[in-house]
Design an enzyme around this catalytic site. Structure first.
Site, PDB file in Angstrom:
ATOM      1  N   HIS A   1       0.841  -1.196   0.000  1.00 25.77           N
ATOM      2  CA  HIS A   1       0.000   0.000   0.000  1.00 25.77           C
ATOM      3  C   HIS A   1       0.874   1.242   0.000  1.00 25.77           C
ATOM      4  CE1 HIS A   1      -3.476   2.484   1.022  1.00 25.77           C
ATOM      5  NE2 HIS A   1      -2.701   3.093   1.894  1.00 25.77           N
TER       6      HIS A   1
ATOM      7  N   ASP B   1     -15.228   2.544   8.259  1.00 30.09           N
ATOM      8  CA  ASP B   1     -14.170   3.512   7.916  1.00 30.09           C
ATOM      9  C   ASP B   1     -14.670   4.471   6.853  1.00 30.09           C
ATOM     10  OD1 ASP B   1     -11.449   4.639   7.451  1.00 30.09           O
ATOM     11  OD2 ASP B   1     -11.773   3.688   5.505  1.00 30.09           O
TER      12      ASP B   1
ATOM     13  N   ARG C   1     -14.947  12.921   8.366  1.00 28.05           N
ATOM     14  CA  ARG C   1     -13.669  13.609   8.652  1.00 28.05           C
ATOM     15  C   ARG C   1     -13.332  14.585   7.533  1.00 28.05           C
ATOM     16  NH1 ARG C   1      -9.773   8.973   8.734  1.00 28.05           N
ATOM     17  NH2 ARG C   1      -8.182  10.552   8.967  1.00 28.05           N
TER      18      ARG C   1
ATOM     19  N   SER D   1      -7.582   4.044   9.801  1.00 25.55           N
ATOM     20  CA  SER D   1      -8.336   4.007   8.552  1.00 25.55           C
ATOM     21  C   SER D   1      -7.600   3.164   7.496  1.00 25.55           C
ATOM     22  CB  SER D   1      -8.534   5.447   8.072  1.00 25.55           C
ATOM     23  OG  SER D   1      -8.962   5.502   6.747  1.00 25.55           O
TER      24      SER D   1
ATOM     25  N   LYS E   1      -8.636  -1.150   6.294  1.00 25.77           N
ATOM     26  CA  LYS E   1      -8.901  -1.636   4.930  1.00 25.77           C
ATOM     27  C   LYS E   1      -7.922  -2.744   4.553  1.00 25.77           C
ATOM     28  CE  LYS E   1      -9.107   2.657   3.838  1.00 25.77           C
ATOM     29  NZ  LYS E   1      -9.470   4.047   3.660  1.00 25.77           N
TER      30      LYS E   1
HETATM   31  N1  URA Z   1      -6.130   7.292   3.412  1.00 23.90           N
HETATM   32  C1  URA Z   1      -7.052   6.581   4.083  1.00 23.90           C
HETATM   33  O1  URA Z   1      -7.475   5.526   3.642  1.00 23.90           O
HETATM   34  N2  URA Z   1      -7.508   7.068   5.263  1.00 23.90           N
HETATM   35  C2  URA Z   1      -7.059   8.223   5.807  1.00 23.90           C
HETATM   36  O2  URA Z   1      -7.482   8.584   6.875  1.00 23.90           O
HETATM   37  C3  URA Z   1      -6.097   8.952   5.090  1.00 23.90           C
HETATM   38  C4  URA Z   1      -5.640   8.460   3.888  1.00 23.90           C
END
Ligand code: URA
Length: 432
Positions: free
Chosen positions: A99, A178, A185, A200, A204
């Site tokens: 990632h 999320d 947010r 967050s 994932k």
């Molecule tokens: N990418 C994400 O998936 N979440 C965040 O909070 C910031 C960047």
């Protein structure tokens, strides 16, 4: 067991007072997320943003958000988990999910995925597409005629087994809590919180079910984390989630003060990735691929997977498994209309606003009829700190569009670069 019941007002109040939540309290918020009105959830998020979360709370929030939807279990080696022994993974090439926190010109996944697959790892990835000025891997792959990211889970798993790589677009089913919190947010100026970003991203990744999570944490003018100290704080938080939840997580902080490699733009970046896989180009993208892959295997093996041509073969196999036609790709982008920017005097590139470059490339790719010009982008011939001689090409703009669009983009790119006569040092690629 009956679930404990809490009241969102009490929980907001608790965090405002700076107190830590129990696991039960965090799970209650996430399990009831669809019944809590947005105004109260926003207040809860804001309280968390201001007062923070400790290590245990962050890990529990991550786990709860990950399990708020579908969790893919590819193959886990929990019983063999041993963070003190990196050799364990080497003898046990499992599922890797790489990632990037998002950058400009970041085509690393296109090279790293086939490199790791050629070395016996299984590379599984859900791509969420671009975020703001950063380009997503999904968009780059969509420049290849026929390529499809629409894989159902059955096909996704079968392809990982047969080819060693599968990349699909992120579906709604994974970590929906999320998604809801992130959307709030985004609208309440509460994105930039280290525990909230870390939980967050990691929720994932956990939902995507790999054995090893390899994170390229970008730091610089083209990244979320603009300075080293905030990048280091995020790295620490992500590693802490990994150890609390017994996950094998590796994090590398890499420089995003200038676009990575020479190409920014979908098809141009795929072309750069192919050149690297063919062993024809050894630039900073190549160096970063080596650094990331050698978090998992000795560097000599990584170099060999490219030099031997095995990684290039794996790339072809992967692209055709998802319907992509590389022959057509080469024909389509053989002669993209372009315009060079030539240096009028000797100089150095001192700095580049990476964010501006990302925005210019994205805007150029978006045609007036809302379709995408995948050929659009820019190629840098010089990097920060390299001497530029009068008459040399500094960069070239590409787009299958009218000359005026190319000229406008060129003028904007010049605005994003700061030239200087004084010698500038070459920036570091990796931050320790
Ligand atoms: N990418 C994400 O998936 N979440 C965040 O909070 C910031 C960047």
């Amino acid at each position: 067991m009956m679930e404990s019941s809490y009241n969102i007002i009490d929980l907001i109040d608790k965090k405002i007072k700076g107190l830590a939540y129990s696991n039960d309290e965090i799970n209650w918020v996430i399990n009831n997320i669809d019944t809590i009105p947005d105004f109260q959830l926003s207040a809860w998020v804001t309280a968390v943003f201001i007062k923070g979360l400790d290590k245990k709370e962050t890990a529990e929030l991550t786990r709860a958000m990950a399990y708020s939807g579908h969790v893919l279990t590819l193959k886990r080696h929990d019983d063999e988990f041993n963070p003190g022994n990196p050799e364990a993974l080497i003898s046990n090439r499992g599922f890797v999910d790489k990632h990037s926190t998002g950058g400009v010109g970041d085509k690393v996944s296109l090279v790293l995925s086939p490199v790791l697959a050629a070395l016996g790892f299984k590379v599984s990835k859900f791509s969420g597409g671009s975020l703001g000025y950063t380009g997503g891997t999904a968009d780059k792959l969509n420049s290849i005629p026929g390529f499809s990211l629409d894989l159902d889970i059955k096909r996704f798993e079968a392809q990982i087994k047969d080819v060693g790589i599968a990349l699909a677009s992120q579906t709604e089913d994974y970590a929906p809590a999320d998604k809801k919190i992130y959307a709030l947010r985004d609208k309440t100026a509460t994105v930039e919180s280290v525990p909230l970003i870390a939980s967050s991203v990691m929720s994932k990744k956990i939902a995507a079910g790999a054995d090893t999570i390899l994170i390229d944490l970008k730091c610089g003018s083209g990244a979320f984390m603009k300075d080293k100290s905030s990048a280091k704080a995020l790295k620490k938080e992500i590693l802490s989630i990994g150890s609390e939840l017994k996950l094998d997580v590796r994090v590398l902080i890499s420089n995003m003060d200038q676009p990575l490699g020479y190409a920014v733009g979908n098809a141009l970046e795929v072309q750069e990735a192919i050149e690297i896989l063919d062993g024809k180009l050894k630039n900073d993208t190549y160096d970063l691929v080596l650094e990331l892959a050698s978090q998992l295997v000795p560097k000599s093996e990584v170099i060999d997977s490219i030099e031997s041509g095995k990684a290039a073969v794996k790339f072809d196999e992967w692209i055709s498994a998802q319907g992509g036609d590389l022959k057509k790709f080469t024909e389509t982008y053989k002669e993209i209309p372009n315009l060079d920017f030539i240096a009028t005097e000797d100089a150095y590139m001192k700095s580049i606003s990476c964010e501006m470059i990302g925005n210019i490339a994205n805007r150029l790719a978006l045609k007036t009829d809302a379709t995408k010009d995948y050929s659009a982008g820019v190629i840098f011939h010089k990097k920060i700190g390299e001497p530029i001689k009068k008459g040399e090409k500094v960069f070239t703009v590409y787009a299958s569009q009218e000359k005026e669009n190319l000229e406008n983009a060129m003028a904007q790119i010049v605005e994003a670069i700061y030239f200087s006569h004084s010698k500038t040092s070459l920036p570091k690629l990796i931050f320790k």
